[in-house]
Design an enzyme around this catalytic site. Sequence first.
Site, PDB file in Angstrom:
ATOM      1  N   ALA A 140       0.612   5.370   2.298  1.00 35.25           N
ATOM      2  CA  ALA A 140      -0.075   4.785   3.455  1.00 35.25           C
ATOM      3  C   ALA A 140      -0.034   5.637   4.706  1.00 35.25           C
ATOM      4  O   ALA A 140      -0.634   5.269   5.722  1.00 35.25           O
ATOM      5  CB  ALA A 140       0.525   3.414   3.761  1.00 35.25           C
TER       6      ALA A 140
ATOM      7  N   ASP B 200       5.608   5.343   2.033  1.00 37.11           N
ATOM      8  CA  ASP B 200       5.233   6.751   1.927  1.00 37.11           C
ATOM      9  C   ASP B 200       6.512   7.558   2.086  1.00 37.11           C
ATOM     10  O   ASP B 200       7.527   7.043   2.574  1.00 37.11           O
ATOM     11  CB  ASP B 200       4.218   7.130   3.011  1.00 37.11           C
ATOM     12  CG  ASP B 200       3.410   8.368   2.663  1.00 37.11           C
ATOM     13  OD1 ASP B 200       4.004   9.469   2.582  1.00 37.11           O
ATOM     14  OD2 ASP B 200       2.192   8.250   2.456  1.00 37.11           O
TER      15      ASP B 200
ATOM     16  N   TYR C 102      -2.915  18.591 -11.698  1.00 39.15           N
ATOM     17  CA  TYR C 102      -3.507  17.464 -10.968  1.00 39.15           C
ATOM     18  C   TYR C 102      -4.499  16.718 -11.845  1.00 39.15           C
ATOM     19  O   TYR C 102      -4.484  15.483 -11.923  1.00 39.15           O
ATOM     20  CB  TYR C 102      -4.196  17.971  -9.706  1.00 39.15           C
ATOM     21  CG  TYR C 102      -4.912  16.889  -8.924  1.00 39.15           C
ATOM     22  CD1 TYR C 102      -4.223  16.064  -8.045  1.00 39.15           C
ATOM     23  CD2 TYR C 102      -6.288  16.689  -9.073  1.00 39.15           C
ATOM     24  CE1 TYR C 102      -4.879  15.066  -7.323  1.00 39.15           C
ATOM     25  CE2 TYR C 102      -6.948  15.702  -8.359  1.00 39.15           C
ATOM     26  CZ  TYR C 102      -6.236  14.894  -7.495  1.00 39.15           C
ATOM     27  OH  TYR C 102      -6.889  13.905  -6.796  1.00 39.15           O
TER      28      TYR C 102
ATOM     29  N   ILE D  77     -13.873  13.650  -1.204  1.00 36.90           N
ATOM     30  CA  ILE D  77     -13.532  12.819  -0.054  1.00 36.90           C
ATOM     31  C   ILE D  77     -12.880  13.697   1.012  1.00 36.90           C
ATOM     32  O   ILE D  77     -11.954  14.463   0.733  1.00 36.90           O
ATOM     33  CB  ILE D  77     -12.564  11.682  -0.453  1.00 36.90           C
ATOM     34  CG1 ILE D  77     -13.119  10.898  -1.647  1.00 36.90           C
ATOM     35  CG2 ILE D  77     -12.316  10.770   0.738  1.00 36.90           C
ATOM     36  CD1 ILE D  77     -14.448  10.225  -1.417  1.00 36.90           C
TER      37      ILE D  77
ATOM     38  N   VAL E  14       0.866  -1.179   0.000  1.00 33.15           N
ATOM     39  CA  VAL E  14       0.000   0.000   0.000  1.00 33.15           C
ATOM     40  C   VAL E  14       0.901   1.226   0.000  1.00 33.15           C
ATOM     41  O   VAL E  14       1.609   1.489   0.982  1.00 33.15           O
ATOM     42  CB  VAL E  14      -0.935   0.033   1.226  1.00 33.15           C
ATOM     43  CG1 VAL E  14      -1.831   1.271   1.167  1.00 33.15           C
ATOM     44  CG2 VAL E  14      -1.780  -1.235   1.294  1.00 33.15           C
TER      45      VAL E  14
ATOM     46  N   ILE F 118      -6.561   8.165   2.171  1.00 35.69           N
ATOM     47  CA  ILE F 118      -7.072   6.927   1.599  1.00 35.69           C
ATOM     48  C   ILE F 118      -6.112   5.770   1.839  1.00 35.69           C
ATOM     49  O   ILE F 118      -6.532   4.654   2.172  1.00 35.69           O
ATOM     50  CB  ILE F 118      -7.358   7.116   0.099  1.00 35.69           C
ATOM     51  CG1 ILE F 118      -8.517   8.093  -0.097  1.00 35.69           C
ATOM     52  CG2 ILE F 118      -7.665   5.771  -0.571  1.00 35.69           C
ATOM     53  CD1 ILE F 118      -8.718   8.544  -1.526  1.00 35.69           C
TER      54      ILE F 118
ATOM     55  N   ALA G  40      -4.777  16.566 -15.129  1.00 36.25           N
ATOM     56  CA  ALA G  40      -4.135  15.851 -16.230  1.00 36.25           C
ATOM     57  C   ALA G  40      -3.348  14.641 -15.733  1.00 36.25           C
ATOM     58  O   ALA G  40      -3.348  13.575 -16.361  1.00 36.25           O
ATOM     59  CB  ALA G  40      -3.219  16.801 -16.991  1.00 36.25           C
ATOM     60  N   SER G  41      -2.669  14.799 -14.602  1.00 34.67           N
ATOM     61  CA  SER G  41      -1.860  13.688 -14.083  1.00 34.67           C
ATOM     62  C   SER G  41      -2.731  12.523 -13.629  1.00 34.67           C
ATOM     63  O   SER G  41      -2.361  11.352 -13.791  1.00 34.67           O
ATOM     64  CB  SER G  41      -0.976  14.164 -12.927  1.00 34.67           C
ATOM     65  OG  SER G  41      -1.744  14.568 -11.806  1.00 34.67           O
ATOM     66  N   LYS G  42      -3.886  12.821 -13.073  1.00 30.65           N
ATOM     67  CA  LYS G  42      -4.788  11.756 -12.636  1.00 30.65           C
ATOM     68  C   LYS G  42      -5.508  11.105 -13.826  1.00 30.65           C
ATOM     69  O   LYS G  42      -5.869   9.921 -13.772  1.00 30.65           O
ATOM     70  CB  LYS G  42      -5.801  12.293 -11.622  1.00 30.65           C
ATOM     71  CG  LYS G  42      -5.202  12.546 -10.244  1.00 30.65           C
ATOM     72  CD  LYS G  42      -4.673  11.259  -9.613  1.00 30.65           C
ATOM     73  CE  LYS G  42      -4.241  11.449  -8.175  1.00 30.65           C
ATOM     74  NZ  LYS G  42      -3.795  10.187  -7.545  1.00 30.65           N
TER      75      LYS G  42
END
Length: 252
Positions: free
Chosen positions: A11, A35, A161, A194, A8, A15, A163-165
């Site tokens: 982390a 992380d 953000y 969220i 993960v 999320i 475009a990157s996602k």
Amino acid sequence: MKHDVVIVSGAAGGIGRAVAERLARKQTCQLVLCDVDSQGLAGVLESLPGAGHQSFVVDVGCEDSVRGLFDRLESQGLQASALANCFGISPVGENGDRIGLEQTSVDLWNRVFQVNSTGVFLMCQAFLSQRAIRDNNLPARIVNVSSAAAQLGGYRSCPAYIASKAAVIALTKSIARDYAEYGVLANSVCPGLIDTQMFRQGCPSDNVASRVPVGRLGEAEDVAGAIEFLLSPAASYITGASIDVNGGYRMA
């Protein structure tokens, strides 16, 4: 499908932390948390139930750092069969103001892509390069966290953000098509509004929850539930999908 080792990333909070906590409660797998936030990561690791979990400080945008993670796992004789990439950055201006296209410097653009897109690429590449997957067709799962902003064009998010996602969704589909024959299933989840620290730093002052049909902001646990499902046997015929977790905020 039983996952003995699940990685993960991202982390330390939000999320990623919710995913780690949810999987740890099942006590059916060993978690490898990573992380760039060493202090946050240590706190999450300490709080998890079960034994055998590990954490590593990893800069996902750095190839050497990512490769180092998998080298350390290999040196322990560990092969991960599931990967959940839960990280991302979304810069905002002063007072949480949105950074528009004309205010986006090349340095900012590159920094966001280095984490949000290149980071996912490097983590997936290293994961898929493991011998057990490459040579032995070890059944494996990948879940990458994208964003509803990538589908909507965003509202408060900066163009870098968004475009990157969007790139994360496309990369995930490419992996799903290329690696299905090896037993790899790859999907993305697209969270909406969220209630995480990243959301709050750019949250407008008006009541954004009123824009969500179910009448509330999402929780990290809501997204973690979708990720857990995609890692489960119940999702054995799902690959290349983008799962919306947004309370109806965006409907395809």
